[in-house]
Design a protein around this motif. Structure first.
Motif, PDB file in Angstrom:
ATOM      1  N   GLY B 114       0.849  -1.239   0.326  1.00 25.40           N
ATOM      2  CA  GLY B 114      -0.065   0.286   0.282  1.00 25.40           C
ATOM      3  C   GLY B 114       0.417   1.870   0.277  1.00 25.40           C
ATOM      4  N   LEU B 115       1.735   1.608   0.674  1.00 23.87           N
ATOM      5  CA  LEU B 115       2.342   2.506   0.796  1.00 23.87           C
ATOM      6  C   LEU B 115       3.741   2.271  -0.494  1.00 23.87           C
ATOM      7  CD1 LEU B 115       2.980   2.600   4.652  1.00 23.87           C
ATOM      8  CD2 LEU B 115       1.578   3.878   3.098  1.00 23.87           C
ATOM      9  N   GLY B 116       4.008   1.139  -0.619  1.00 24.87           N
ATOM     10  CA  GLY B 116       5.051   1.413  -1.338  1.00 24.87           C
ATOM     11  C   GLY B 116       5.190   2.384  -3.227  1.00 24.87           C
ATOM     12  N   ALA B 117       4.553   1.974  -3.653  1.00 24.79           N
ATOM     13  CA  ALA B 117       3.850   3.189  -4.466  1.00 24.79           C
ATOM     14  C   ALA B 117       5.112   4.110  -4.305  1.00 24.79           C
ATOM     15  CB  ALA B 117       3.184   3.136  -5.572  1.00 24.79           C
ATOM     16  N   SER B 118       3.975   5.121  -3.502  1.00 20.16           N
ATOM     17  CA  SER B 118       4.038   6.326  -2.955  1.00 20.16           C
ATOM     18  C   SER B 118       5.558   7.021  -2.407  1.00 20.16           C
ATOM     19  CB  SER B 118       2.782   6.674  -2.235  1.00 20.16           C
ATOM     20  OG  SER B 118       3.351   5.626  -1.520  1.00 20.16           O
ATOM     21  N   MET B 119       6.170   5.939  -1.842  1.00 22.43           N
ATOM     22  CA  MET B 119       7.218   5.847  -1.270  1.00 22.43           C
ATOM     23  C   MET B 119       7.939   5.736  -2.337  1.00 22.43           C
ATOM     24  SD  MET B 119       7.208   4.514   2.861  1.00 22.43           S
ATOM     25  CE  MET B 119       8.914   4.699   2.749  1.00 22.43           C
ATOM     26  N   VAL B 120       8.539   4.750  -3.204  1.00 22.79           N
ATOM     27  CA  VAL B 120       9.466   4.975  -4.103  1.00 22.79           C
ATOM     28  C   VAL B 120       9.346   6.509  -4.916  1.00 22.79           C
ATOM     29  CG1 VAL B 120       9.976   3.881  -6.344  1.00 22.79           C
ATOM     30  CG2 VAL B 120       9.437   2.230  -4.282  1.00 22.79           C
ATOM     31  N   GLY B 121       7.850   7.244  -5.159  1.00 22.63           N
ATOM     32  CA  GLY B 121       8.162   7.941  -6.063  1.00 22.63           C
ATOM     33  C   GLY B 121       8.478   9.406  -5.317  1.00 22.63           C
ATOM     34  N   ALA B 122       8.324   9.367  -3.956  1.00 14.21           N
ATOM     35  CA  ALA B 122       8.395  10.547  -2.568  1.00 14.21           C
ATOM     36  C   ALA B 122      10.110  10.697  -2.258  1.00 14.21           C
ATOM     37  CB  ALA B 122       8.026   9.910  -1.468  1.00 14.21           C
ATOM     38  N   MET B 123      11.383   9.577  -2.965  1.00 16.20           N
ATOM     39  CA  MET B 123      12.766  10.308  -1.730  1.00 16.20           C
ATOM     40  C   MET B 123      13.928   8.695  -2.818  1.00 16.20           C
ATOM     41  SD  MET B 123      12.459   7.234   1.148  1.00 16.20           S
ATOM     42  CE  MET B 123      10.387   7.952   1.770  1.00 16.20           C
TER      43      MET B 123
END
Lengths: 307, 382, 357
Positions: B114-123
């Motif tokens: 659930g958090l993966g895609a947004s975290m990969v995009g943010a840092m």
């Protein structure tokens, strides 16, 4: 929420609760005798399969239940040989039973019915005169297949045997103080064997109820974790069979309420509803459960002369 | 479990010391014999069903081990299986029946997915991957707090509570995926997808992601912990004899909580590695259900982290190759469950036979004993 | 524990049973009981019948002769060295033998301690106070199950007290954990050797340090130093003359006597202040019993440590103790100075207690 809704909930709860009730009743007997039967699910599954095959083959639901009973006991024999007689670890054997029965029933089902997918005819229900006329409760509770009434009677029979008879006393002694039972000249292993076979038989009947009455078909993995729920019910019941009745139907309600809600057009997340019974159990355990709760010799093999 | 300890005591009795290679050979056979018997019994069953067991087993080996593609898939599968086994071993050695592995796995998977895609995009991608692995580790561990606290403080049977938490976790994971983490991609509800390029990097020259290296490192650390540290010894005492642990002044509550959490955390890490290495997202109702079968594997390996590696490798071959083999001979995939079950039964059986023969040997020895003072063990003072 | 009076009572019961025509097999490790009750005596050793003294010989021989015969069967060739063992002597000769004059500061003080029993077991029902001084061995007499285990476990910290205070060298330890109490020099030789005293599956060496996990010199920053542990074990095996194939042998495969020596070696190491012994020689053979008792008395005779010996064996208490406290049904019936005639006093206190409920 109208009468139709409640009738659906109660009827669904009974349909889902009966297999639980039978299996949990069985588990309670073996737990009292000191055998933690993790393989209960496997016994249910094989009972469901055996019941379905016999019922399908003979066309008789009664012979089907007999088949379920024998199938459950046959699986229980594994538990008897490995855990009671050889004194091996009950949890490892239980898991072996679970896995092999999952695999075996799926395999046999595929080989036999892989192309035909037969269905059983419905089992006729017997309305109880008078009572079945009560609104809401009447048609959902007092108009059931005969096996339902037998299951309810079994609750009281098992309760009576455990608490009021010599055999019941021996069974409980085998779980609480096997050494004392042995000293009293009673064969602990024999008592435990009887208890495990009873468990297998009842779990088999529970599986049979699922396949013959509730579903009318056998589907691989159809017990879907209910064997484990039954273990929990048995543990919470602490050897008192009335609590098996209450627990099973509470779980039954939780299992059936989603369907009933959808029936009246209420949309809720099935996942959240499905969590309810487990949440309740965890809370119940956290609030009421304390140490001296399960038979002292539960899950411990008995060997004469070894302390 | 006290019984397990006892068997050790009997079987490990210093009777004679054969040559090293024979000892290892014996040890190997001790662990592997049940597998051979189980596979043989499975073969007989196949024959009864009118299937060719040789075709089945050969296809399994061919497509799980001997083909380049199959071997790679097997090695990829090893990563989560090894990490999960390590998790189980940590708990079982401490005498804790963590049956809720699948719940810990799915909860960690859902949160990481659930958090993966947004975290990969943010840092930076590497940082995101590291943090996501830590998240999986923490979520898996957190999911054990309820059963372990009930066990530590109230002595509540953890089999039941961890199982309840597994059902809770399975459903909650599904709820998360269908609710807060849902996206409009695909037909089945699922989480956002991490771009393929941002998944765990591959080992150079292969298509195998680095998960297996992480797994092997973790196994080495766990092995070190178990054999070379005070903490490992405390857990062994706790597992072998909880009363002795209390008597020895070990802080039993703390060790139950910490080892149970470590067990769940390793299983959570397994989920993170699987999601970040293979899928990039998590679908609703996805449940690889490694738990129960790995149970069997871990027992076959005698709860030994090093012995478990070949067993898990073997199991991964069966999982990958057996899939294809089942298709070829026209059987359901679930035949593998039956095989594992049979192997487990044979393990129990051979163990029993070994103890029987050890005891009868001992009796023979004392029966023919020579004079006073020889081999006082086992016979007196109990 | 059977008082001298109790043995007489048992004897009369058995005589009565014999008159009724029953055959009686009486199993005991006490020679004088065997002679007093048996018409013939058989000796079992390591699962084999070593010999039988028949009825005829029993009648003809004197007590001393019988004793010599039996000891010879039990320990061939060692009769001379065992001549003074307490087991072989009469209780009345033993009273007062344990007493030593030099008594130091109070080390262990129980002040109005109450301890609940678990699951229907008898606890310490009425507040008791008891002090063990440096250089002193205090015995606790009583029939098994009259509050001995709760008392021992409460002192060790394995069980909560419901009232009162426990002090070690003047400081309250009531709220300290088991480990913290051990650290301060309080040791507990449990009567449940196999159940909690050792971990049967682990090696002798590990069992000898199982109460010091994480502590130097055996662990440094959490890392196990196997060589140090092994060296330590080898030293203790030599010092205590423990019969084991090696220090790596699983402790559970040793004989009961050697397991007790392992436990004793562990507890008496690293300067104990107070050691609680719960039935320290229960179920052991005569030789090991002698060794264990010598260790207990040596400990107190250093003058810096004290011992609390809980036993169901009256002889043991008489040869070891300076004072003997009598427990009955969870009540402290009294404390008797160990002097000639003490056995009568102890017996009287025990019987007085059994009439209470």
């Amino acid at each position: 929420m109208d009468a139709e809704f409640w009738a659906a909930v109660i009827a669904g709860a009974i349909l889902a609760g009966m297999p639980l009730l039978l299996a949990a009743l069985g588990e309670m007997v073996s737990e009292q005798a000191g055998i933690l039967n993790i393989g209960l699910e496997g016994m249910m599954l094989f009972g469901a399969y055996g019941g379905f095959v016999v019922a399908n083959w003979t066309g008789s639901s009664w012979l089907g239940f007999l088949g379920a009973l024998i199938a459950g006991m046959a699986v229980a024999m594994l538990m008897v040989v490995f855990c009671v007689r050889m004194g091996r670890d009950q949890i490892v054997v239980g898991i072996a039973i679970l896995l092999s029965m999952q695999g075996l029933t799926s395999l046999l089902h595929q080989v036999q019915f892989g192309e035909s997918y037969p269905r059983l005819d419905g089992v006729p229900s017997i309305p109880i005169p008078g009572l079945s006329k009560i609104p809401v409760i009447g048609p959902s509770v007092f108009d059931q297949p005969l096996m339902f009434y037998i299951g309810i009677v079994l609750i009281f029979v098992v309760g009576w045997v455990l608490n009021k008879t010599n055999l019941g006393l021996n069974i409980r002694a085998a779980g609480w103080k096997p050494v004392a039972l042995d000293n009293a000249g009673v064969d602990v292993l024999k008592i435990r064997t009887i208890a495990v076979l009873v468990t297998g038989g009842l779990a088999g009947l529970g599986g049979g109820y699922m396949a013959i009455i509730a579903a009318g078909v056998f589907v691989p993995f159809m017990t879907h974790g209910q064997g484990f729920i039954a273990i929990v019910i048995a543990m919470l019941a602490r050897g008192r069979s009335v609590w098996v009745l209450i627990g099973s139907f509470l779980f039954g309600i939780a299992l059936s309420i989603t369907t009933a809600l959808q029936l009246v057009g209420v949309q809720v997340s099935t996942d959240l509803i499905n969590m309810l019974p487990f949440l309740v159990v965890i809370l119940a355990l956290a609030l009421f459960a304390r140490q001296s709760y399960l038979p002292a010799a539960l899950a411990l093999p008995f060997e004469r002369g070894k302390r | 479990m006290g019984d397990m300890a006892n068997q050790e005591a009997i079987s490990a009795g210093p009777v004679e010391r054969p040559a090293a290679w024979r000892r290892y050979g014996k040890e190997f056979w001790r662990h592997f014999a049940p597998v051979v018997y189980g596979l043989a019994a499975g073969g007989v069953l196949l024959l009864i069903l009118g299937k060719n067991p040789i075709t089945f087993y050969w296809t399994t080996i061919e497509s799980g081990l001997l083909s380049w593609n199959g071997l790679m898939q097997t090695l990829i599968r090893l990563a989560p299986l090894l990490l999960m086994s390590a998790g189980f071993i940590v708990a079982f050695q401490a005498g804790l029946w963590n049956i809720g592995g699948d719940g810990q796995f799915l909860m960690a998977a859902a949160v990481v997915g659930g958090l993966g895609a947004s975290m990969v995009g943010a840092m930076p991608v590497w940082l995101a991957l590291v943090i996501l692995c830590i998240i999986g580790f923490v979520v898996g561990g957190a999911w054990t707090i309820v059963p372990s606290a009930l066990k530590a403080y109230y002595g509540m049977n953890e089999i039941i509570t961890s199982l309840m938490m597994a059902y809770l976790g399975t459903n909650l994971a599904n709820y998360l995926i269908k609710g807060p983490f849902i996206t409009d991609v695909g037909f089945v509800p699922q989480t956002n997808v991490i771009p393929f390029a941002d998944l765990l990097p591959n080992i150079p020259g292969t298509r195998i992601h680095v998960g297996i290296i992480i797994a092997l490192l973790v196994l080495a650390v766990v092995h070190y912990m178990q054999t070379r540290t005070g903490y490992g010894l405390r857990l062994r005492i706790l597992g072998a004899n909880p009363k002795a642990a209390v008597h020895a002044g070990i802080n039993v509550k703390r060790d139950i909580m910490s080892s149970f959490a470590l067990s769940g955390a390793l299983i959570g890490l397994a989920a993170a590695v699987e999601v970040l290495g293979v899928w990039g997202y998590v679908r609703a109702d996805w449940n690889p259900a490694f738990g129960m079968t790995l149970f069997a594997i871990v027992f076959l390996a005698g709860l030994n982290v090093m012995v478990v590696i070949p067993f898990v490798f073997f199991f991964a071959i069966i999982q990958i190759g057996g899939h294809e083999a089942a298709r070829v001979v026209g059987l359901p995939n679930d035949f593998l469950l039956l095989l594992v079950g049979l192997i487990l039964f044979f393990m129990v059986l051979t163990e029993w036979a070994r103890i029987k023969s050890a005891v009868s040997k001992k009796l023979k020895k004392t029966g023919a004993g020579s004079g006073p003072g020889t081999d006082k063990a086992v016979t007196d003072g109990r | 524990m059977l008082t001298p009076k109790g043995i007489e009572d048992l004897e009369s019961v058995i005589v009565h049973l014999k008159e009724e025509g029953l055959a009686v097999i009486f199993i005991t490790h006490k020679l004088h009981e065997a002679f007093a009750i048996g018409d013939c005596v058989s000796v079992l050793r390591q699962g084999r019948l070593e010999g039988t003294i028949d009825n005829e010989t029993m009648r003809r021989s004197t007590h001393a002769e019988l004793q010599r015969m039996v000891v010879d069967l039990m320990f061939p060739g060692e009769v001379e060295s065992l001549a003074n063992v307490a087991e072989l002597r009469d209780v009345s000769e033993l009273a007062g033998t344990g007493r030593k004059a030099k008594i130091g500061e109070p080390l262990l003080e129980l002040v109005d301690v109450k301890i609940p029993g678990k699951h229907g077991e008898i606890g310490i029902e009425e507040p008791i106070s008891l002090t063990v001084h440096a250089g002193e061995v205090v015995g606790v007499a009583g029939v098994d199950g009259n509050g001995q285990r709760p008392l021992a476990e409460a002192i060790a910290g394995q069980r909560h007290v419901s009232g009162g205070d426990i002090r070690l060298a003047g400081k309250s330890i009531r709220r300290l954990s088991i480990g913290a109490r051990q650290h301060l020099g309080l040791r507990y030789v449990t009567d449940d050797r196999l159940g909690e005293g050792i971990v049967g599956a682990l090696s002798v060496a590990v069992n000898m340090v199982s109460k010091r996990i994480g502590a130097r010199p055996f662990w440094v920053h959490g890392r196990t130093r196997s060589a140090v542990i092994d060296k330590h074990a080898k030293d203790l095996v030599g010092e205590y003359n423990i019969m084991t194939p090696s220090t790596e042998t699983p402790a559970g495969s040793l004989s009961g006597g050697n397991i007790q020596k392992v436990v004793l070696a562990r507890e008496l190491d690293f300067d104990p202040k107070v050691v609680v012994f719960n039935k320290p020689t229960y179920g052991l053979d005569v030789k090991t019993t002698t060794v264990v008792r010598a260790r207990v008395r040596e400990l107190a005779d250093t003058g810096t440590a004290g011992a609390l010996v809980i036993s169901t064996d009256l002889e043991e208490l008489l040869v070891l103790s300076d004072r003997v406290a009598v427990l009955s049904r969870g009540h402290l019936m009294g404390v008797v100075e160990n002097k000639p005639g003490a056995e009568q006093e102890i017996g009287a206190l025990m019987i007085g207690g059994s009439h209470g409920g």
